[in-house]
Design a protein around this motif. Structure first.
Motif, PDB file in Angstrom:
ATOM      1  N   UNK A   1     -36.144 -35.211 -49.609  1.00 53.09           N
ATOM      2  CA  UNK A   1     -34.033 -35.215 -50.539  1.00 53.09           C
ATOM      3  C   UNK A   1     -33.805 -36.864 -50.365  1.00 53.09           C
ATOM      4  N   UNK A   2     -33.393 -37.131 -51.356  1.00 55.89           N
ATOM      5  CA  UNK A   2     -32.784 -38.717 -51.237  1.00 55.89           C
ATOM      6  C   UNK A   2     -31.180 -38.780 -50.725  1.00 55.89           C
ATOM      7  N   UNK A   3     -31.038 -39.685 -50.050  1.00 62.51           N
ATOM      8  CA  UNK A   3     -29.725 -39.928 -49.321  1.00 62.51           C
ATOM      9  C   UNK A   3     -29.145 -41.247 -49.939  1.00 62.51           C
ATOM     10  N   UNK A   4     -28.703 -40.591 -50.986  1.00 60.73           N
ATOM     11  CA  UNK A   4     -27.927 -41.575 -51.919  1.00 60.73           C
ATOM     12  C   UNK A   4     -26.519 -42.438 -51.253  1.00 60.73           C
ATOM     13  N   UNK A   5     -26.181 -41.636 -50.282  1.00 58.32           N
ATOM     14  CA  UNK A   5     -25.206 -42.671 -49.509  1.00 58.32           C
ATOM     15  C   UNK A   5     -25.820 -43.705 -49.012  1.00 58.32           C
ATOM     16  N   UNK A   6     -26.823 -43.690 -48.126  1.00 56.20           N
ATOM     17  CA  UNK A   6     -28.186 -44.749 -47.664  1.00 56.20           C
ATOM     18  C   UNK A   6     -27.912 -45.686 -48.415  1.00 56.20           C
ATOM     19  N   UNK A   7     -28.627 -45.272 -49.495  1.00 52.58           N
ATOM     20  CA  UNK A   7     -29.064 -46.209 -50.651  1.00 52.58           C
ATOM     21  C   UNK A   7     -27.579 -46.649 -51.132  1.00 52.58           C
ATOM     22  N   UNK A   8     -26.634 -46.247 -51.339  1.00 53.99           N
ATOM     23  CA  UNK A   8     -25.372 -47.276 -52.039  1.00 53.99           C
ATOM     24  C   UNK A   8     -25.353 -48.487 -50.805  1.00 53.99           C
ATOM     25  N   UNK A   9     -25.287 -48.332 -49.831  1.00 53.27           N
ATOM     26  CA  UNK A   9     -25.510 -49.213 -48.876  1.00 53.27           C
ATOM     27  C   UNK A   9     -26.444 -50.573 -48.565  1.00 53.27           C
ATOM     28  N   UNK A  10     -27.125 -50.300 -49.387  1.00 54.86           N
ATOM     29  CA  UNK A  10     -28.314 -51.441 -49.497  1.00 54.86           C
ATOM     30  C   UNK A  10     -27.872 -52.364 -49.980  1.00 54.86           C
ATOM     31  N   UNK A  11     -26.940 -52.931 -50.576  1.00 54.56           N
ATOM     32  CA  UNK A  11     -26.525 -54.005 -50.454  1.00 54.56           C
ATOM     33  C   UNK A  11     -25.396 -53.520 -50.910  1.00 54.56           C
ATOM     34  N   UNK A  12     -24.129 -55.194 -50.712  1.00 52.88           N
ATOM     35  CA  UNK A  12     -22.594 -54.311 -50.565  1.00 52.88           C
ATOM     36  C   UNK A  12     -22.294 -54.682 -52.372  1.00 52.88           C
ATOM     37  N   UNK A  13     -23.145 -55.291 -53.334  1.00 57.97           N
ATOM     38  CA  UNK A  13     -22.996 -54.832 -54.700  1.00 57.97           C
ATOM     39  C   UNK A  13     -22.869 -54.355 -55.412  1.00 57.97           C
ATOM     40  N   UNK A  14     -24.065 -52.525 -54.823  1.00 54.37           N
ATOM     41  CA  UNK A  14     -24.394 -51.650 -55.211  1.00 54.37           C
ATOM     42  C   UNK A  14     -23.659 -50.731 -55.098  1.00 54.37           C
ATOM     43  N   UNK A  15     -22.817 -50.529 -56.338  1.00 50.87           N
ATOM     44  CA  UNK A  15     -21.579 -49.337 -57.003  1.00 50.87           C
ATOM     45  C   UNK A  15     -21.662 -48.326 -56.717  1.00 50.87           C
ATOM     46  N   UNK A  16     -23.149 -47.803 -57.241  1.00 54.85           N
ATOM     47  CA  UNK A  16     -23.477 -46.172 -57.024  1.00 54.85           C
ATOM     48  C   UNK A  16     -24.667 -45.880 -57.530  1.00 54.85           C
ATOM     49  N   UNK A  17     -25.255 -45.309 -57.293  1.00 54.28           N
ATOM     50  CA  UNK A  17     -27.007 -44.960 -57.236  1.00 54.28           C
ATOM     51  C   UNK A  17     -26.737 -43.288 -57.623  1.00 54.28           C
ATOM     52  N   UNK A  18     -27.055 -42.871 -58.513  1.00 54.83           N
ATOM     53  CA  UNK A  18     -27.723 -41.657 -58.824  1.00 54.83           C
ATOM     54  C   UNK A  18     -28.803 -41.395 -59.327  1.00 54.83           C
ATOM     55  N   UNK A  19     -29.701 -39.493 -58.683  1.00 60.47           N
ATOM     56  CA  UNK A  19     -30.644 -39.298 -58.736  1.00 60.47           C
ATOM     57  C   UNK A  19     -31.103 -38.721 -60.323  1.00 60.47           C
ATOM     58  N   UNK A  20     -31.885 -39.340 -61.125  1.00 60.43           N
ATOM     59  CA  UNK A  20     -31.753 -38.022 -62.705  1.00 60.43           C
ATOM     60  C   UNK A  20     -33.491 -37.017 -61.896  1.00 60.43           C
ATOM     61  N   UNK A  21     -32.495 -36.217 -62.274  1.00 62.47           N
ATOM     62  CA  UNK A  21     -33.064 -34.655 -61.993  1.00 62.47           C
ATOM     63  C   UNK A  21     -33.958 -34.489 -63.170  1.00 62.47           C
ATOM     64  N   UNK A  22     -33.397 -34.557 -64.536  1.00 71.56           N
ATOM     65  CA  UNK A  22     -33.841 -33.720 -65.441  1.00 71.56           C
ATOM     66  C   UNK A  22     -33.686 -35.298 -66.585  1.00 71.56           C
ATOM     67  N   UNK A  23     -35.324 -34.173 -67.409  1.00 70.56           N
ATOM     68  CA  UNK A  23     -34.838 -35.837 -68.400  1.00 70.56           C
ATOM     69  C   UNK A  23     -35.092 -34.078 -69.943  1.00 70.56           C
ATOM     70  N   UNK A  24     -34.656 -34.834 -71.030  1.00 70.08           N
ATOM     71  CA  UNK A  24     -34.529 -33.639 -71.836  1.00 70.08           C
ATOM     72  C   UNK A  24     -34.085 -34.627 -73.126  1.00 70.08           C
ATOM     73  N   UNK A  25     -35.046 -34.019 -74.239  1.00 67.95           N
ATOM     74  CA  UNK A  25     -34.746 -34.703 -75.486  1.00 67.95           C
ATOM     75  C   UNK A  25     -34.751 -32.970 -76.558  1.00 67.95           C
ATOM     76  N   UNK A  26     -33.580 -33.827 -76.783  1.00 71.74           N
ATOM     77  CA  UNK A  26     -32.955 -32.990 -78.205  1.00 71.74           C
ATOM     78  C   UNK A  26     -32.544 -32.916 -79.320  1.00 71.74           C
ATOM     79  N   UNK A  27     -33.411 -32.284 -80.675  1.00 72.16           N
ATOM     80  CA  UNK A  27     -32.971 -32.640 -81.810  1.00 72.16           C
ATOM     81  C   UNK A  27     -32.654 -32.222 -82.827  1.00 72.16           C
ATOM     82  N   UNK A  28     -31.531 -32.587 -83.135  1.00 75.61           N
ATOM     83  CA  UNK A  28     -30.405 -32.025 -83.977  1.00 75.61           C
ATOM     84  C   UNK A  28     -30.165 -32.251 -85.049  1.00 75.61           C
ATOM     85  N   UNK A  29     -31.051 -31.512 -86.001  1.00 74.37           N
ATOM     86  CA  UNK A  29     -30.317 -31.858 -87.446  1.00 74.37           C
ATOM     87  C   UNK A  29     -31.805 -32.958 -87.867  1.00 74.37           C
ATOM     88  N   UNK A  30     -32.560 -32.479 -87.412  1.00 81.03           N
ATOM     89  CA  UNK A  30     -34.022 -33.974 -87.945  1.00 81.03           C
ATOM     90  C   UNK A  30     -33.457 -35.453 -86.537  1.00 81.03           C
TER      91      UNK A  30
END
Length: 104
Positions: A1-30
């Protein structure tokens, strides 16, 4: 499991890091839209959409700055509800607008 708080502290200019946990594709009326379900360091889930619908009457979605959910399923449902909130099949002149911050 990623430690997002730790990753945000890699560099002072990093504002936030989010983990992509799911990618979906939806078709809405074509039309296909992409959905990312992400997790923040607090453990909340939220979504990003590749497109939003703007109606011919310029009615568009109110852009939610935060959309926190406690589960991936809730975030996915919230994403689909948001994507279809202003969509009307009979809307002549409406269009899907690309979200330039959505990275595939």
């Amino acid at each position: 499991m990623l430690n997002l708080s730790e990753l945000e502290n890699v560099h002072t200019d990093i504002e936030t890091v989010h983990e992509v946990v799911q990618c979906l594709k939806a078709r809405i009326d074509g039309f296909y839209i992409g959905i990312h379900i992400l997790k923040n360091r607090e453990g909340n889930y939220f979504y990003e959409l590749s497109h939003c619908y703007r109606g011919a009457d310029n009615a568009g979605p109110s852009v939610a700055m935060e959309n926190p959910f406690t589960t991936v399923d809730e975030a996915a449902r919230g994403a689909l509800q948001s994507a279809t909130m202003c969509y009307r099949r009979t809307d002549e002149g409406g269009s899907w607008l690309r979200n330039d911050s959505f990275v595939q």
